[in-house]
Each structure stands twice: as C-alpha cells, then as structure tokens.
Design a protein around this motif. Structure first.
Motif, PDB file in Angstrom:
ATOM      1  N   ASN A   2      40.369  -5.901  31.654  1.00 44.34           N
ATOM      2  CA  ASN A   2      40.899  -5.729  33.009  1.00 44.34           C
ATOM      3  C   ASN A   2      40.444  -6.889  33.895  1.00 44.34           C
ATOM      4  OD1 ASN A   2      42.189  -3.334  32.447  1.00 44.34           O
ATOM      5  ND2 ASN A   2      40.368  -2.111  32.877  1.00 44.34           N
ATOM      6  N   VAL A   3      41.386  -7.525  34.531  1.00 43.07           N
ATOM      7  CA  VAL A   3      41.007  -8.650  35.409  1.00 43.07           C
ATOM      8  C   VAL A   3      40.727  -8.151  36.828  1.00 43.07           C
ATOM      9  CG1 VAL A   3      42.183 -10.433  34.082  1.00 43.07           C
ATOM     10  CG2 VAL A   3      43.433  -9.223  35.855  1.00 43.07           C
ATOM     11  N   ILE A   4      41.369  -7.061  37.207  1.00 41.86           N
ATOM     12  CA  ILE A   4      41.097  -6.466  38.525  1.00 41.86           C
ATOM     13  C   ILE A   4      40.864  -4.975  38.338  1.00 41.86           C
ATOM     14  CG2 ILE A   4      42.005  -5.970  40.837  1.00 41.86           C
ATOM     15  CD1 ILE A   4      43.825  -8.429  40.523  1.00 41.86           C
ATOM     16  N   GLU A   5      39.763  -4.506  38.894  1.00 43.91           N
ATOM     17  CA  GLU A   5      39.513  -3.066  38.918  1.00 43.91           C
ATOM     18  C   GLU A   5      39.037  -2.707  40.312  1.00 43.91           C
ATOM     19  OE1 GLU A   5      37.157  -2.941  35.003  1.00 43.91           O
ATOM     20  OE2 GLU A   5      37.614  -0.847  35.455  1.00 43.91           O
ATOM     21  N   ALA A   6      39.752  -1.820  40.954  1.00 43.34           N
ATOM     22  CA  ALA A   6      39.333  -1.356  42.288  1.00 43.34           C
ATOM     23  C   ALA A   6      39.067   0.140  42.195  1.00 43.34           C
ATOM     24  CB  ALA A   6      40.428  -1.639  43.302  1.00 43.34           C
ATOM     25  N   ARG A   7      37.960   0.544  42.829  1.00 38.70           N
ATOM     26  CA  ARG A   7      37.610   1.984  42.798  1.00 38.70           C
ATOM     27  C   ARG A   7      37.155   2.427  44.182  1.00 38.70           C
ATOM     28  NH1 ARG A   7      35.749   0.668  37.645  1.00 38.70           N
ATOM     29  NH2 ARG A   7      33.790  -0.096  38.500  1.00 38.70           N
ATOM     30  N   GLY A   8      37.688   3.527  44.635  1.00 39.67           N
ATOM     31  CA  GLY A   8      37.273   4.112  45.913  1.00 39.67           C
ATOM     32  C   GLY A   8      37.409   3.171  47.092  1.00 39.67           C
ATOM     33  N   LEU A   9      38.350   2.255  46.974  1.00 40.59           N
ATOM     34  CA  LEU A   9      38.493   1.214  48.001  1.00 40.59           C
ATOM     35  C   LEU A   9      39.031   1.814  49.308  1.00 40.59           C
ATOM     36  CD1 LEU A   9      37.870  -1.777  47.633  1.00 40.59           C
ATOM     37  CD2 LEU A   9      40.290  -2.175  47.247  1.00 40.59           C
ATOM     38  N   ALA A  10      38.416   1.425  50.419  1.00 43.37           N
ATOM     39  CA  ALA A  10      38.876   1.919  51.722  1.00 43.37           C
ATOM     40  C   ALA A  10      38.738   0.816  52.757  1.00 43.37           C
ATOM     41  CB  ALA A  10      38.052   3.128  52.152  1.00 43.37           C
ATOM     42  N   LYS A  11      39.647   0.835  53.707  1.00 38.94           N
ATOM     43  CA  LYS A  11      39.554  -0.090  54.837  1.00 38.94           C
ATOM     44  C   LYS A  11      39.983   0.647  56.098  1.00 38.94           C
ATOM     45  CE  LYS A  11      38.875  -3.880  57.064  1.00 38.94           C
ATOM     46  NZ  LYS A  11      37.525  -4.447  57.180  1.00 38.94           N
ATOM     47  N   ALA A  12      39.123   0.591  57.095  1.00 33.24           N
ATOM     48  CA  ALA A  12      39.429   1.256  58.373  1.00 33.24           C
ATOM     49  C   ALA A  12      39.539   0.212  59.473  1.00 33.24           C
ATOM     50  CB  ALA A  12      38.332   2.266  58.698  1.00 33.24           C
ATOM     51  N   TYR A  13      40.548   0.349  60.293  1.00 30.45           N
ATOM     52  CA  TYR A  13      40.696  -0.471  61.498  1.00 30.45           C
ATOM     53  C   TYR A  13      40.660   0.467  62.691  1.00 30.45           C
ATOM     54  CZ  TYR A  13      42.189  -4.411  58.585  1.00 30.45           C
ATOM     55  OH  TYR A  13      42.253  -5.425  57.651  1.00 30.45           O
ATOM     56  N   GLY A  15      38.762   2.871  63.328  1.00 29.45           N
ATOM     57  CA  GLY A  15      38.517   4.265  62.937  1.00 29.45           C
ATOM     58  C   GLY A  15      39.623   4.858  62.094  1.00 29.45           C
ATOM     59  N   ARG A  16      40.767   4.153  61.993  1.00 27.44           N
ATOM     60  CA  ARG A  16      41.886   4.686  61.194  1.00 27.44           C
ATOM     61  C   ARG A  16      41.880   4.025  59.816  1.00 27.44           C
ATOM     62  NH1 ARG A  16      47.476   4.337  60.028  1.00 27.44           N
ATOM     63  NH2 ARG A  16      47.589   2.145  60.606  1.00 27.44           N
ATOM     64  N   ARG A  17      41.863   4.847  58.791  1.00 24.81           N
ATOM     65  CA  ARG A  17      41.811   4.314  57.428  1.00 24.81           C
ATOM     66  C   ARG A  17      43.216   3.944  56.971  1.00 24.81           C
ATOM     67  NH1 ARG A  17      37.040   5.862  53.493  1.00 24.81           N
ATOM     68  NH2 ARG A  17      35.377   5.581  54.998  1.00 24.81           N
ATOM     69  N   VAL A  18      43.463   2.653  56.824  1.00 27.79           N
ATOM     70  CA  VAL A  18      44.784   2.221  56.350  1.00 27.79           C
ATOM     71  C   VAL A  18      44.823   2.211  54.819  1.00 27.79           C
ATOM     72  CG1 VAL A  18      45.359   0.890  58.399  1.00 27.79           C
ATOM     73  CG2 VAL A  18      44.151  -0.214  56.541  1.00 27.79           C
ATOM     74  N   VAL A  19      43.669   2.096  54.219  1.00 26.43           N
ATOM     75  CA  VAL A  19      43.543   2.238  52.761  1.00 26.43           C
ATOM     76  C   VAL A  19      42.402   3.208  52.529  1.00 26.43           C
ATOM     77  CG1 VAL A  19      42.983   1.069  50.600  1.00 26.43           C
ATOM     78  CG2 VAL A  19      44.386  -0.095  52.295  1.00 26.43           C
ATOM     79  N   ASP A  20      42.627   4.164  51.628  1.00 29.34           N
ATOM     80  CA  ASP A  20      41.595   5.191  51.448  1.00 29.34           C
ATOM     81  C   ASP A  20      41.526   5.617  49.988  1.00 29.34           C
ATOM     82  OD1 ASP A  20      39.615   6.914  52.143  1.00 29.34           O
ATOM     83  OD2 ASP A  20      40.944   8.478  52.924  1.00 29.34           O
ATOM     84  N   ASP A  21      40.324   5.586  49.447  1.00 23.86           N
ATOM     85  CA  ASP A  21      40.083   6.060  48.080  1.00 23.86           C
ATOM     86  C   ASP A  21      41.108   5.470  47.102  1.00 23.86           C
ATOM     87  OD1 ASP A  21      38.727   7.423  46.143  1.00 23.86           O
ATOM     88  OD2 ASP A  21      39.855   9.284  46.389  1.00 23.86           O
ATOM     89  N   PHE A  22      41.224   4.168  47.192  1.00 30.58           N
ATOM     90  CA  PHE A  22      42.268   3.475  46.425  1.00 30.58           C
ATOM     91  C   PHE A  22      41.709   3.005  45.076  1.00 30.58           C
ATOM     92  CE2 PHE A  22      44.579  -0.279  45.111  1.00 30.58           C
ATOM     93  CZ  PHE A  22      45.899   0.095  45.281  1.00 30.58           C
ATOM     94  N   ALA A  23      42.471   3.231  44.045  1.00 32.24           N
ATOM     95  CA  ALA A  23      42.064   2.778  42.709  1.00 32.24           C
ATOM     96  C   ALA A  23      43.190   1.961  42.090  1.00 32.24           C
ATOM     97  CB  ALA A  23      41.751   3.978  41.829  1.00 32.24           C
ATOM     98  N   MET A  24      42.812   0.913  41.366  1.00 30.83           N
ATOM     99  CA  MET A  24      43.832   0.040  40.774  1.00 30.83           C
ATOM    100  C   MET A  24      43.240  -0.659  39.549  1.00 30.83           C
ATOM    101  SD  MET A  24      45.484  -3.240  42.659  1.00 30.83           S
ATOM    102  CE  MET A  24      47.169  -3.702  42.452  1.00 30.83           C
ATOM    103  N   THR A  25      44.024  -0.795  38.536  1.00 31.31           N
ATOM    104  CA  THR A  25      43.570  -1.504  37.339  1.00 31.31           C
ATOM    105  C   THR A  25      44.679  -2.459  36.892  1.00 31.31           C
ATOM    106  OG1 THR A  25      42.372   0.470  36.689  1.00 31.31           O
ATOM    107  CG2 THR A  25      42.643  -1.221  35.006  1.00 31.31           C
ATOM    108  N   VAL A  26      44.318  -3.728  36.793  1.00 32.19           N
ATOM    109  CA  VAL A  26      45.286  -4.727  36.324  1.00 32.19           C
ATOM    110  C   VAL A  26      44.697  -5.391  35.080  1.00 32.19           C
ATOM    111  CG1 VAL A  26      46.573  -6.808  36.912  1.00 32.19           C
ATOM    112  CG2 VAL A  26      46.063  -5.124  38.694  1.00 32.19           C
TER     113      VAL A  26
END
Lengths: 313, 367
Positions: A2-13, A15-26
């Motif tokens: 796997n070249v990219i693995e994302a787990r539990g990824l979150a981003k808040a702007y 106070g609002r989470r635009v990305v939440d608990d994001f997982a991805m495997t490439v």
C-alpha cells in the motif's frame, strides 16, 4: 504494497468537521478513482495526504511510513517520501510572468533536483509542451495550464500522483489527451495515480479501483471489477404471486441478490442468468407480468452510493 | 532552505519586478545627485539670496510700519510665511522679534538644505549686508556645499534618511511574497510544517539578500552620481565606520522588509503588504508616532523617551549620524547607549520578532 493508508483521518475548520473518521487504502500501481460530491471533502483529503493541510486527527502512512515520522513528508530537497508524491490539487500553481520552462526550473531549484534543466525538458516533452517551453504561461489555454501543472507534479519523478479534478474546464479533445497521458504514466512508468473527478465516464475508462466519499467519510472502496459487476445490470420481474416467486428464485440462485420493491416487483442483481430465471419461473407455473433487464449507469451507481453516504453521517 | 532561496532568486532574476524597481531606484538616486548639484550651484544660491534680500527688506519695512502704528498692526508676514500671534494684537517690539525669528527659521532651513554649514553663513551675510555679496562669495559657498564631511555622511543624507531604501525593499518583498499565494505557487514548494519552516526561513534569508542588493546598488549609484556631479569629501571614513554604517543600514532595511513579509504572510494579500510598505516602511507612520510620543512626553516623560527607540527614529538617527556612528556620544534616552548600539538593538529586535513570528507561529498555518 500500500502506498497510501489513511486511518481515522479528520479535519475541522472552525469547529466543523469536513472530513471525519476517514479511511483509505491505495495499493501500488492503482489508478484510484476518488469519487464524491462537491464539498464532500475530496480536496481536503488529498491535501492531508500530501501534507499541505495538517489533519485534526488520524494518521496517514505513505509507502508504509507514517507521516511525521522520520523523513516522511519532509521538506522539498530532503524528505524522500515527499519527493515521491506529485501533486496537482485544484488549480496548478503557475507563475504567469515566467515561461513554462522557467516555472519548472523554479520548482526544480527549490527541490534541489539534480540536472534540473534536463528534467524540465523531459517533463515538458512528456506532457506534450516541449514546443511551448519558451512561452509565457500568461498566454496558455486552460488545457496547457493543466498539462503544465501535471508537468510540475511529475518533476520530482514521483511514484504517486495526486490529481484533483484534472479534467475541469477541458474540452473533449483536451480531456482525452489528459486521460491518455495519465494512463500512459501509470502503465509506462508504473506511477500510482489517485484521481478525483466528477467526470465519471472518464474515470470509468481508466480507474482500477474506486473510493467513494460522502460528507467527509469513506463510504466504500471497491475494485473496477466489483463496480462492473454491480453496474452490470439487473433483472426486474413481476409475477402474479411475488412472494412465491421470490422464494423460488432465492432458492434457485443463492449467489444472486434480490430486492423486493413495493408493487411486487423483484429486482435481481449480481450473479444470475436471465434465461435461466425465465425458465425457473415458467417451470413453477408462475404467471409472469413483467420481465425486463436494466443496465445500470455508473453515474447512477455512484450517486446512489454517495446518497447512501449522505444519510450515513 | 537555501534551495528555496535559490529558486526565489531565479524567479526574481527572470521576472520583471526586480529590474523595474532597480531602474526606478537608480534613476531616483541619480536625480537626487542632480537636484543637490542644482541647489548648490552659485546661480541658484545667488537667486535664493536675492529672494532672501527682498524678504528681509519687506520684513524691515513692515516692522517699521508696525512700530509707527503703535503696534496695532504687527508685522504679520515674513517672506510669505504667516507668523503665529501677529494677528492677535502683538506689540511692535513683539513684531520685530517675530520677524527676526522668522529670519532665523529661514536661515535654519537654508542650513538644513545644504550638506555643510556654508549656506547658514550665506544667509547670515544676506541678513547683515546683502549688497556686499559677490559672485566669489557664492562660488565659495557652493564649493563648501559640495563638500560632504565623509562618504558615510553623504550616504546617510541621500540614501538612508529619506526612507526610499526601506520603502523599496519592503515593496519588493511584499509583492514577491504575496505572489506565492496569489498564484498558488507556494503549493508547489511547501509540504508539511517542517517544509513551512524552511519556506519561511528561505524567504527571510531572501529579504536579507534583497536588502543587501538595494543598499549596494543605491550606495554605489549615489557615490558615482555625486562624484560625477563634482561633490567631494572633507574626510574619509575608517573601514570600521563604513562597516558599521553599511551593517546598520542593512539591518534596518532588513527589519522593515521582514515586517512587510510578515504582514503578507498573515493577510495573504499583496494589497496589505503594499499598504504596509507605503505607510509604515517609508517611515511615515513612525514619524507620526514619534511626534505623538514627544507630545505625550511633555506630560509623561518616559513616553517621550521612547521616541528614539522607534525603528523610524533609528533610521533618522542613522542618517544624521552616519559619519560618527562609532565615535558619537551616548544619545538615546533610557539606556544612554550610542546611536550605533541603539540602531543595532532596535533593528535586531524587530527583525528577530518578525522571524520568530514566521518560524514559530505562521508555520502552523496551512498553505
């Protein structure tokens, strides 16, 4: 690998989470179609993967190395992991007062690329802009700008390309040229490509894997074969005795999927043979009122997935 | 970090902005030398003296009339300059004093315009016996005016005091730094926070290089222009004096450049950076703030003592004490340190604060 693995990824702007608990495997070698509605969080995820945006929570591992550990995502010129990712997110960052070559050379110097001039010429050739290298970027068309943006992303000889909406604003010819170029990069140079796009029919022609994002969460990841199977079609059957017909079919075709709709219509999808289904029903003495085959559009399929994700959050 | 700086220099050298600004700065430096040459010419001095003579005569006449009229109508004007209080029914004696004050002010103004004290002597002669002045007198004064105390004094007067150098470096810095964000080019360069530290570090080094470049260009052009215009020096600075002058000049220009860069990084706007450069880095706001502090200092003395510690005041002090930075007496209030130390402290603090802000706080902000 796997070249990219994302787990539990979150981003808040704010106070609002635009990305939440994001997982991805490439996986290496994928052409990964990243699908989602406007504002679903595609660009934010891509920015977090390349380090442009700092995640609020979660972690990203590139080439098996978590970001923030060792040289992963180090600064240009030092971190090997950073150099292994080429990025074209939103509009390409071009200096309009400089020529295409000078734009590339400015980045080559910043990244400390050995033999920068030769590499600049090479990527210009690769994206089909060798004849426009001495032209000021100010006069470039949208398609030329996108191609130069791709050249900038390719400059560091990356193993992974993150491309965000590379077909935006391109005419059909430029779109086809861009698509062919991406496929060639993947097939000839073995570059893993993560590509987000609204143009699903373009993705359909090149993606080997898909990820669907809705409201900042990954709804589903699947291979192109799985998508093809699920979009491959469905059978709509209505008989005089729908409950009996459904029981018969479920027993006869355990690998197929069945859905009973209001009004008594049975939708058969997955592994089935229409002719065999017709014979089974006739053999059981079922009075068939409707028997038709639907070919599902890939767009409808992804929209349904995205809508499903919308209700999920 | 140095790779990023090399990239920035490449962009500057291959872009137009640096060269356009350099041409403008060179032209202005030459223009300053030409203007000084014209102002210090015997013909101009003679013309000014004639105008001054007429002013003196007018003042004398009005003073006499004021006396004859019992002081009811005071000599209210002197050389077209309105004298405060004259219209408030001042006495004849007061009117005479006021006219004399105005003359002195005019003489001081003449002194301020010339590099030496020669023009002050000229105005004194005009006041005493205007008819006695000969062409040789004007030529003598002109020669004296065209002789600077030292090269550093010339550069202090023509390069540092005006605020052009700080304005130019701040403008170029603001426009260049803003370009990274307006064109999104920064996204090609910056990755994570460590990458941002190197990005901001590289830019701060670039501001230092820009400051050095413009100090060198303007100084060189000024020296050549003034020499070509026939200006000479009474004495030469020691290498240590010159080193101190150029080092401190670079420091204040660098400090102002860093402040403009930080404003752009905070606002991500070229407009904010340009406005900051024009209003603050030109010394305009600093001069205003200095006046306010001095005014407040009449009531609260320690506030007035802060005025010399403004960066703008340091630039002025550097310009007016350019030749005696190392040998000058302690002047700054509060600590009584010499001007050189004062400029060094203030410049280093401002540059240090800006760098700390960029590398410590701004790096946390996503590009």
């Amino acid at each position: 690998m796997n070249v990219i693995e994302a787990r539990g990824l979150a981003k808040a702007y704010g106070g609002r989470r635009v990305v939440d608990d994001f997982a991805m495997t490439v996986a290496a070698g994928d052409i990964y179609g990243f699908v989602g509605k406007n504002g679903a969080g595609k660009s934010t995820v891509m920015k977090m993967i390349c380090g442009e945006v700092t995640p609020t929570a979660g972690e990203v591992a590139l080439f098996g190395v978590p970001t923030g550990v060792g040289p992963a995502q180090g600064a240009p010129g030092e971190g090997d992991q950073a150099r292994r990712i080429g990025v074209l997110i939103e509009q390409p960052g071009l200096l309009p007062n400089l020529t295409a070559y000078q734009n590339l050379q400015a980045k080559a110097l910043a990244w400390g690329i050995v033999d920068g001039p030769a590499r600049c010429e090479e990527v210009l050739r690769l994206v089909g802009l060798s004849g426009a290298g001495k032209q000021k970027v100010r006069g470039f068309s949208l398609g030329m700008r996108q191609r130069l943006g791709l050249a900038l992303a390719l400059l560091g000889n990356p193993d992974v390309l993150l491309l965000d909406e590379p077909f935006n604003g391109l005419d059909p010819e430029a779109t086809r040229a861009m698509r062919n170029l991406i496929v060639r990069l993947a097939q000839t140079f073995g570059i893993t490509v993560v590509i987000s796009s609204h143009v699903l029919d373009q993705l359909d022609r090149m993606a080997t894997r898909y990820g669907v994002i809705a409201n900042g969460r990954m709804v589903r990841e699947m291979s192109a074969e799985e998508v093809a199977a699920e979009c491959g079609g469905s059978l709509r059957v209505r008989t005089a005795d729908s409950p009996r017909a459904l029981a018969l079919l479920e027993e006869a075709y355990p690998a197929a999927a069945f859905r009973a709709e209001p009004g008594g219509t049975i939708v058969v999808s997955g592994d089935y043979d229409a002719e065999a289904v017709a014979r089974t029903l006739a053999g059981a003495g079922q009075v068939v009122l409707e028997f038709s085959q639907d070919h599902r559009d890939i767009e409808d399929y992804f929209v349904a997935l995205m809508e499903g994700g919308a209700t999920h959050v | 970090m140095f790779n990023l700086m090399k990239s920035d220099l490449y962009r500057l050298v291959h872009g137009k902005m640096l060269w356009v600004v350099t041409v403008v700065v060179v032209a202005l430096s030459i223009l300053a030398a030409v203007a000084m040459y014209a102002v210090s010419s015997p013909e101009f001095l003679s013309m000014s003296a004639s105008a001054m003579d007429m002013t003196v005569t007018a003042c004398d006449d009005e003073t006499a009339e004021g006396s004859a009229g019992g002081g009811e109508r005071a000599g209210a004007e002197s050389g077209g300059q309105s004298v405060p209080g004259a219209s408030l029914g001042a006495t004849a004696d007061t009117a005479v004093e006021t006219a004399e004050d105005a003359m002195e002010e005019a003489a001081e103004a003449g002194e301020g315009a010339a590099p030496g004290s020669a023009s002050a002597e000229l105005w004194a002669l005009v006041e005493e016996s205007p008819q006695a002045l000969s062409e040789a007198d004007f030529e003598g004064v002109s020669r004296e005016m065209r002789t600077f105390a030292t090269p550093a004094d010339m550069l202090g007067d023509s390069v540092v005091s005006g605020g052009l150098l700080t304005l130019v470096v701040a403008l170029v810095t603001a426009l260049f730094c803003a370009q990274d964000f307006t064109t999104r080019f920064a996204r090609n360069l910056v990755m994570d926070r460590r990458g941002r530290v190197r990005y901001y570090g590289g830019k701060i080094v670039l501001v230092g290089v820009l400051a050095a470049f413009f100090v060198a260009v303007v100084s060189l052009v000024s020296v050549v222009s003034f020499a070509a215009a026939g200006f000479t020096y009474g004495d030469m600075n020691s290498p240590a004096d010159l080193l101190a002058f150029f080092g401190l000049t670079w420091l204040v220009v660098f400090a102002y450049g860093c402040s403009a860069a930080v404003i752009v990084w905070i606002s991500r706007s070229a407009g904010a950076g340009v406005a900051w450069a024009i209003v603050v880095c030109s010394g305009f706001l600093g001069a205003m703030a200095g006046q306010v502090l001095l005014l407040l200092g009449t009531a609260v003395p320690w506030l007035g003592a802060l005025e010399p510690w403004l960066l703008a005041s340091c630039v002025q002090a550097l310009g007016s004490n350019a030749g005696t930075l190392l040998s000058g007496p302690a002047a700054a209030p509060l600590t009584m340190v010499p001007v050189a130390v004062q400029v060094l402290l203030v410049g280093a603090i401002v540059a240090g604060l800006c760098s700390a802000l960029a590398l410590g706080v701004l790096r946390k902000r996503d590009v």
